[in-house]
Design a protein around this motif. Sequence first.
Motif, PDB file in Angstrom:
ATOM      1  N   LYS A  60     -12.191  61.458  20.721  1.00 26.08           N
ATOM      2  CA  LYS A  60     -12.514  62.384  21.813  1.00 26.08           C
ATOM      3  C   LYS A  60     -13.758  63.200  21.495  1.00 26.08           C
TER       4      LYS A  60
ATOM      5  N   THR B 269      -7.645  65.390  10.008  1.00 21.75           N
ATOM      6  CA  THR B 269      -7.198  64.698  11.218  1.00 21.75           C
ATOM      7  C   THR B 269      -8.394  64.363  12.100  1.00 21.75           C
TER       8      THR B 269
ATOM      9  N   TYR C 243      -8.346  60.100  22.304  1.00 23.01           N
ATOM     10  CA  TYR C 243      -7.811  60.174  23.661  1.00 23.01           C
ATOM     11  C   TYR C 243      -7.139  58.885  24.096  1.00 23.01           C
TER      12      TYR C 243
ATOM     13  N   LYS D  82      -9.277  63.467  16.377  1.00 21.50           N
ATOM     14  CA  LYS D  82      -8.730  63.623  17.720  1.00 21.50           C
ATOM     15  C   LYS D  82      -9.105  62.400  18.549  1.00 21.50           C
TER      16      LYS D  82
ATOM     17  N   GLY E 146      -5.776  64.011  24.495  1.00 16.91           N
ATOM     18  CA  GLY E 146      -6.317  64.347  23.186  1.00 16.91           C
ATOM     19  C   GLY E 146      -5.202  64.569  22.188  1.00 16.91           C
ATOM     20  N   THR E 147      -5.066  63.666  21.213  1.00 20.40           N
ATOM     21  CA  THR E 147      -3.999  63.736  20.222  1.00 20.40           C
ATOM     22  C   THR E 147      -4.590  63.680  18.826  1.00 20.40           C
ATOM     23  N   ASP E 148      -4.124  64.551  17.957  1.00 22.98           N
ATOM     24  CA  ASP E 148      -4.589  64.570  16.569  1.00 22.98           C
ATOM     25  C   ASP E 148      -3.747  63.617  15.723  1.00 22.98           C
TER      26      ASP E 148
ATOM     27  N   THR F   8      -8.443  69.059  23.147  1.00 22.06           N
ATOM     28  CA  THR F   8      -7.383  68.507  23.989  1.00 22.06           C
ATOM     29  C   THR F   8      -7.389  69.254  25.316  1.00 22.06           C
TER      30      THR F   8
END
Length: 319
Positions: free
Chosen positions: A31, A7, A11, A9, A121-123, A50
């Motif tokens: 990110k 994955t 933003y 990360k 912050g999203t994976d 995150t």
Amino acid sequence: METKALTGKFYDIQGFSVHDGPGIRLTLFMKGCPLRCPWCHSPESQAFPTELNWMEIKCVGIEKCGNCLKVCPHGAISPGGKKKSLTGDDEITLVTVDRSKCDNCGKCAEACTSKALYMCGTDYTLDEIMERVRRDVPFFKKSGGGVTVSGGECLWQPEFLLEILKKCKEEGIHTAVDTTGYAKWEVIEPLLPYTDLFLLDIKGIDPELHKRVVGVPNELILENARKIAKAGGKFQIRIPTIPMYNDSVKAFDDMGKFIVELGDAVEVVQLLPYHNLGTVKWERLQRSAPILEATPPSDELMQARKKQLEDLGLNVIIH
């Protein structure tokens, strides 16, 4: 044993971007960044994990909500200052976050009814990113656009970055990497066959000044630029034009001479005038980091610096 999917990360993800390379583009903002530019307009991009953000304007006050006070497992949130309500009829009590206690668990953000507290912050897996990319392919084809991977500093998530670029090239999508250039050459070299364009920031040539203000030395950045050019890579050079830092005649003379050294690898130089629109984002993070607040450069100064670089034979635009 099940292997965990790779994955990355991010933003932010922005469609219909027209300033991050040719044509209409999808810009993927990864990110994490090792630089600490005091004029950074996206400070939420700097930290790698995150993290919790707080937007004061959305807070409805603990009188109407207050859920965050109840759910925080570490007692990191407490009543803070007061402000007038949106109607102006009464005062509401805001909250304050003790960052020394907060572990960014996100429980307060889940409980916040107004989304004043939110996680940044999203994976994403590669499949999830490519699903989003494919939605914009018709725009890419009509405009000569593509995908730009930006940051933060995307080179600091090298495995996932490489997989995005490979997959885009497999599907015939133009690729650009928006970067500070601050990474080991061993990270950059594998990207070359899959990167059509590097959007490279040049913030200054003076190494001591660069390290003191930006937080990292610039020798690696400049050397990587030379190596990319030698390897046949193409550039759009970006110069953030910052008052009291690099807006002088000498600074532009030094930067211009270096850019000329890169030869035909440079397709265009883009001047990015400093603006202070990002200062509110620093407030959302409640950080004590130094923030540059200055008067943006005048049109006259920007035109003068543009001509200065054009006199060196460079193709220059002002964003």
